[in-house]
Design an enzyme around this catalytic site. Structure first.
Site, PDB file in Angstrom:
ATOM      1  N   THR A 208       1.079  -1.410  -0.511  1.00  0.00           N
ATOM      2  CA  THR A 208      -0.008   0.051   0.337  1.00  0.00           C
ATOM      3  C   THR A 208       1.202   1.108  -0.237  1.00  0.00           C
ATOM      4  OG1 THR A 208      -1.581  -1.373   1.350  1.00  0.00           O
ATOM      5  CG2 THR A 208      -1.568   1.186   1.017  1.00  0.00           C
TER       6      THR A 208
ATOM      7  N   TYR B 245     -12.733  -5.169   0.480  1.00  0.00           N
ATOM      8  CA  TYR B 245     -13.922  -4.636  -0.278  1.00  0.00           C
ATOM      9  C   TYR B 245     -15.301  -5.553   0.037  1.00  0.00           C
ATOM     10  CZ  TYR B 245     -17.325  -2.363  -2.380  1.00  0.00           C
ATOM     11  OH  TYR B 245     -18.940  -2.080  -2.548  1.00  0.00           O
TER      12      TYR B 245
ATOM     13  N   TYR C 269      -1.003 -10.185   5.172  1.00  0.00           N
ATOM     14  CA  TYR C 269      -1.830  -9.024   5.649  1.00  0.00           C
ATOM     15  C   TYR C 269      -2.458  -8.971   6.010  1.00  0.00           C
ATOM     16  CZ  TYR C 269      -1.071  -3.377   5.417  1.00  0.00           C
ATOM     17  OH  TYR C 269      -0.711  -2.424   5.795  1.00  0.00           O
TER      18      TYR C 269
ATOM     19  N   ARG D 247      -8.497  -1.209   6.357  1.00  0.00           N
ATOM     20  CA  ARG D 247      -8.691  -0.891   4.823  1.00  0.00           C
ATOM     21  C   ARG D 247      -9.582  -2.114   4.325  1.00  0.00           C
ATOM     22  NH1 ARG D 247      -4.710   3.260   3.042  1.00  0.00           N
ATOM     23  NH2 ARG D 247      -2.909   3.945   4.522  1.00  0.00           N
TER      24      ARG D 247
ATOM     25  N   LYS E  86       2.274  -9.834   8.318  1.00  0.00           N
ATOM     26  CA  LYS E  86       1.659  -8.392   8.743  1.00  0.00           C
ATOM     27  C   LYS E  86       0.310  -7.774   9.631  1.00  0.00           C
ATOM     28  CE  LYS E  86       2.690  -3.330   6.932  1.00  0.00           C
ATOM     29  NZ  LYS E  86       2.525  -3.181   5.709  1.00  0.00           N
TER      30      LYS E  86
ATOM     31  N   ILE F 131       7.051  -4.319   8.834  1.00  0.00           N
ATOM     32  CA  ILE F 131       7.366  -3.782   7.716  1.00  0.00           C
ATOM     33  C   ILE F 131       6.867  -2.136   8.235  1.00  0.00           C
ATOM     34  CG2 ILE F 131       6.288  -3.923   5.617  1.00  0.00           C
ATOM     35  CD1 ILE F 131       5.969  -6.611   6.035  1.00  0.00           C
TER      36      ILE F 131
END
Length: 292
Positions: free
Chosen positions: A45, A108, A134, A139, A162, A204
């Site tokens: 990202t 989404y 991740y 998000r 992560k 990270i």
């Protein structure tokens, strides 16, 4: 792959007119190696993956792998909310020599926990490149629960996570379900100290784009169990951790990097340049950290 490290979540530098700046990208790789970053994560990202074309995505990974030339691991961003597309990205990363793939939870779509297991299982069946999950519910609007992570951790090529949940107790919960050898990396610079105290082994990092040497020294101190030294570095960097994320973090990181002469601050819409108050906050944080 080595434990207790800072993996730089690399920005994708653009020219002033918004095109890929591959010359600067290669210079950033050299700088990270020289500064002591333990690994590089292109096209996450922070690398503006949502606004890169597929061709640009592949190009950035190829150029980073080539520039690194085996000196430190490359963990390639390879996530998608389409399993089929994710397979293609992961296979490409494997084909050009990346050491692992960072695979975000499908955003989404809001899959169930069973859907998450099916998604990651399909990726591992199509490609044997090691995967770091991740998990960033803020998000993607879906959270890989510790019990689900435990199921996925049994797949040999899923080596770690992560974790950007912001829940420090999640590390301990996942040690229960995944085992102590499952690699847990923080996705949040500001909480990385507590994350490692719970059993995490690295971060990270977005701030590592700006202060890679300090971020690496911070992680190395936690590996030694020297939390006093780590706390000293945390105190230096905390204003920067916070200021970078007043607005979207990659925008803050690119601005800070521009102040250090590392790259242009250009980002792609829908992201916009920093407001003046945030610029002042970052300038003050850079000065506090002794970087300018």
């Amino acid at each position: 792959m080595s434990c207790s490290r800072v993996d730089a979540s690399l920005v994708t530098p653009f020219t002033p007119d918004g095109e890929l700046d591959l010359d600067t990208l290669k210079k950033l790789v050299e700088w990270h190696v020289e500064q002591g970053s333990h690994a590089i994560v292109p096209v996450g990202t922070t690398g503006e993956s949502p606004t890169l074309t597929h061709d640009e995505h592949r190009t950035v990974i190829e150029e980073v792998v080539r520039a690194v030339n085996g000196r430190i691991p490359v963990i390639a961003g390879a996530g998608s909310n389409s399993t089929r597309e994710g397979i293609g990205l992961l296979q490409h990363a494997a084909s050009v020599g990346a050491d692992a793939g960072l695979v975000v939870t499908p955003y989404y779509n809001k899959p169930t926990q069973a859907g998450l297991i099916a998604h990651y299982t399909a990726l591992t069946e199509a490609c044997d490149l090691p995967i770091i999950i991740y998990n960033i519910p803020g998000r993607s609007v879906v959270d890989v629960m510790p019990e689900t992570m435990g199921v996925l951790a049994k797949i040999p090529s899923i080596i770690g996570v992560k974790d950007a949940t912001g829940k420090l107790e999640r590390v301990s919960c996942q040690r229960m379900t995944c085992g102590a050898d499952f690699i847990q990396l923080s996705g949040e610079d500001a909480t990385a100290l507590g994350f490692n105290a719970h059993g995490g082994v690295g971060c990270i990092s977005v701030t590592a784009n700006v202060a890679p040497r300090l971020c690496a020294q911070f992680q190395e101190a936690t590996l030694r169990g020297d939390y006093a030294a780590a706390l000293e570095i945390q105190d230096r960097l905390m204003p920067l951790h916070l200021a970078i994320f007043v607005e979207p973090g990659l925008v803050g990181a690119k601005y800070a990097m521009s102040r250090l002469g590392l790259c242009h601050e250009r980002v792609r819409l829908p992201l916009t340049p920093l407001t003046e108050p945030t610029r002042h906050l970052i300038d003050a944080a850079l000065e506090h950290a002794g970087l300018i």
